[in-house]
Design an enzyme around this catalytic site. Structure first.
Site, short mmCIF file in Angstrom:
data_model
loop_
_atom_site.label_atom_id
_atom_site.label_comp_id
_atom_site.label_asym_id
_atom_site.label_seq_id
_atom_site.Cartn_x
_atom_site.Cartn_y
_atom_site.Cartn_z
N GLY A 252 -16.75 3.00 -6.03
CA GLY A 252 -15.56 3.97 -5.85
C GLY A 252 -16.01 5.46 -6.04
O GLY A 252 -17.14 5.78 -6.16
N HIS B 23 4.02 2.03 -10.03
CA HIS B 23 4.52 2.72 -8.67
C HIS B 23 5.97 2.57 -8.45
O HIS B 23 6.02 1.36 -8.15
CB HIS B 23 3.36 2.95 -7.70
CG HIS B 23 3.58 4.02 -6.86
ND1 HIS B 23 4.63 4.15 -6.00
CD2 HIS B 23 2.76 5.16 -6.64
CE1 HIS B 23 4.60 5.45 -5.36
NE2 HIS B 23 3.57 5.97 -5.60
N ARG C 77 6.43 9.40 -12.90
CA ARG C 77 6.68 7.79 -12.33
C ARG C 77 7.58 6.93 -13.26
O ARG C 77 8.32 5.94 -12.79
CB ARG C 77 5.43 7.36 -12.12
CG ARG C 77 4.57 7.86 -10.84
CD ARG C 77 3.26 7.49 -10.71
NE ARG C 77 2.72 8.22 -9.37
CZ ARG C 77 1.34 7.92 -9.21
NH1 ARG C 77 0.76 7.31 -9.49
NH2 ARG C 77 1.36 8.66 -7.96
N ARG D 22 0.08 8.25 -16.80
CA ARG D 22 -0.72 9.10 -15.72
C ARG D 22 0.13 10.04 -14.94
O ARG D 22 1.07 9.76 -14.13
CB ARG D 22 -1.61 8.37 -14.83
CG ARG D 22 -2.45 9.14 -14.01
CD ARG D 22 -3.27 8.35 -13.12
NE ARG D 22 -2.53 7.48 -12.35
CZ ARG D 22 -2.36 7.87 -10.90
NH1 ARG D 22 -2.77 9.01 -10.54
NH2 ARG D 22 -1.91 6.82 -9.95
N SER E 230 -5.72 11.04 -11.22
CA SER E 230 -6.82 9.77 -11.50
C SER E 230 -7.86 9.81 -10.54
O SER E 230 -9.21 9.77 -10.92
CB SER E 230 -6.10 8.48 -10.74
OG SER E 230 -5.43 8.57 -9.57
#
Length: 529
Positions: A15, A239, A286, A382, A387
């Protein structure tokens, strides 16, 4: 194909973090990048949101730093936050140079959106599919470089440490990785002077998760078994808005829908409930939004709540969220006319393998970058769009440290090949499936958004029972991808529960009814093997 292959550097994970490191190393070294499945099968390609950086006139590094620390409930390492934030604009420039087509702005160079917890517009994006564009650009550059070997379908099993050498050196040095070749069904050894973990998070520990199928905590579990400290695993970000659909299990509705005016409503009454919980309403961080939705769902016995942006002009909605719009139309939901049913889902692993500002772990020769690591950037929660940023900054930092220290990183000693002379093929695959389902279900029910000590102890009790069963199974049968993942999933679940039981307060993403208050001092949870 030989069962042992030597490279200068081995990177586990393909990634943003892994490919960034590879491209920074490739001018000087032969680099292997191993992917568990397809090269684009990790979390990067799934990232809808964008990348946070100070690019707007009037915005400042200090403001981005403060927003990150406020979201992280004060647990962040300030030096890390400063390091990442200050390196963000340069990371964006490098991605643009690689051909990432960030949305252009009007008077500004790029269009900047805003997300929950940010005090300014500072998110560069490619529509609502930033991660896919980034993944494509990085892969294209890696494929084009003769020094980078991209190897899909390699399931990392364990790090090659000093104890795997012909003589035990005693310093816990890491010399590469043992990995199962999915195509051949054989274990191969990849040796290197330096190894970088870029394996992503552990979302699949939970029943509902936005993470891809392969996010089973592999790097965290491998590093723990090899002797690395692991930190802050109790901070699992949920989330707030995952599509509620029984056919489509993990489609994310990006934060930016709320950033651009989306409202959270109760399905029956249409009541907008976020202002009841926080003055920032839908733009609260969040953890606040996820807890509020969880509270309303449990209080009223709902399956989901509504996220509604249908009051905005249809062209605006389609223009900002083309991919989400198309996906939902295919499922019979027109987001320009009707609300979207949403439910919280596990989304990001804030804890992980402890690293320093150069991406170094506790073990010589082993680095980590991205979601697998605990760098001190995220703290207890976070901040949105930090990220991908962490992946670029630490992927590069690890590569630069390897280049600077190359002469200290010794060539690997002779390494023993993988031994499967005392195991047989399993005739009990059902054991793996049953245990996998059980772990994800009790983690969701007992170690979810709201916790209690009793629930955590119940989870710990089940983990102890399953550990004996799975270790016995692992010792008797040949490794398969599912068995490797199950073992890592269970170990990671154990680390999460241990960390959660250790924290006697509510902070950020860790919210427990038994200790609802926040302690005056922010202290990392540190687990030592």
């Amino acid at each position: 194909m030989p069962s042992s292959r030597a490279f200068d550097v081995v990177i586990i994970g393909s990634g943003a973090a892994g490919l960034t490191a590879a491209l920074n190393l490739a001018a000087r070294f032969k680099v292997a990048v191993l992917a568990k499945g397809a090269l684009n099968g990790g979390s990067t390609a799934w990232a809808q949101g964008g990348i946070a950086a100070v690019l707007e006139p009037g915005d400042t590094f200090e403001s981005h730093i403060e927003d990150t620390i406020v979201a992280g409930a004060g647990l962040n390492n300030r030096a890390t936050v400063e390091f990442v934030v200050e390196n963000a604009p340069a990371a964006i420039e490098r991605l643009a140079a690689l051909g990432v087509p960030f949305n252009p702005g009007g008077s500004e160079r790029w269009h900047l959106t805003r997300e929950g917890g940010h005090s300014h517009r500072r998110i560069v994006h490619v529509d609502d599919a930033t991660g896919w564009a980034v993944q494509e650009a990085l892969e294209r550059a890696a494929h084009a470089h003769p020094n980078v070997t991209l190897i899909p379908d390699m399931v990392a099993i364990d790090l090659v440490t000093s104890r795997h050498g012909e003589r035990y050196s005693g310093d816990g040095h890491v010399w590469g990785v043992y990995a199962l070749n999915r195509q051949r069904g054989k274990v191969e050894t990849f040796t290197a002077r330096a190894t970088i973990l870029a394996t992503g998070g552990a979302g699949r520990v939970y029943l509902f998760s936005t993470a891809p199928r392969g996010a089973t905590g592999d790097g965290i579990a491998m590093a723990w078994r090899a002797g690395c400290r692991v930190s802050n695993m109790e901070f699992m970000q949920f989330h707030p808005t995952c599509l509620y659909n029984l056919e489509v299990k993990n489609f994310l509705i990006t934060e930016a829908v709320r950033g651009e005016g989306g409202r959270l409503l109760l399905p029956e009454t249409g009541h907008r409930f976020m202002p009841d919980f926080d003055e920032r309403a839908e733009l609260a961080p969040r953890d606040v939004v996820a807890r509020a939705i969880d509270h309303e769902i449990k209080r009223l016995g709902l399956d989901y709540v509504h996220l509604d942006i249908s009051h905005m002009p249809p062209d605006f909605v389609r223009g900002h969220f083309p991919n989400i719009y198309e996906k939902l139309i295919g499922l019979g939901i027109d987001m320009t006319k009707a609300p979207i049913p949403v439910v919280p889902a596990q989304h990001y692993t804030c804890g992980g393998v402890v690293i320093d500002l150069a991406g170094r772990t506790d073990l010589p020769g082993l680095y980590a970058a991205g979601e697998v690591s605990q760098s001190g950037l995220h703290g207890a929660n976070r901040l949105a769009s930090n990220s991908l940023l962490e992946c670029f900054v630490f992927g590069e930092a690890a590569a630069q440290d390897i280049i600077a220290r190359w002469d200290e990183l010794l060539p690997p000693p002779p390494i023993r090949p993988w031994d499967e002379s005392r195991v047989t093929d399993s005739d009990e695959e059902v054991v793996i499936k049953q245990n996998w389902t059980e772990i994800r279900r009790f983690m969701w029910n007992y170690v979810g958004i709201v916790r209690t000590t009793k629930r955590l102890e119940r989870a710990q009790h089940r983990i102890k029972m399953l550990t004996d069963e799975i270790e016995d199974y692992y010792g008797h049968f040949r490794v398969t991808p599912d068995l490797v993942e199950l073992r890592n999933l269970l170990q990671t679940a154990g680390l999460i529960v241990r960390s959660a039981l250790h924290r006697k307060e509510s902070r950020g993403l860790h919210y427990t009814l038994d200790y609802p208050d926040r302690l005056p001092q922010a202290v990392d949870t540190m687990l030592v093997p």
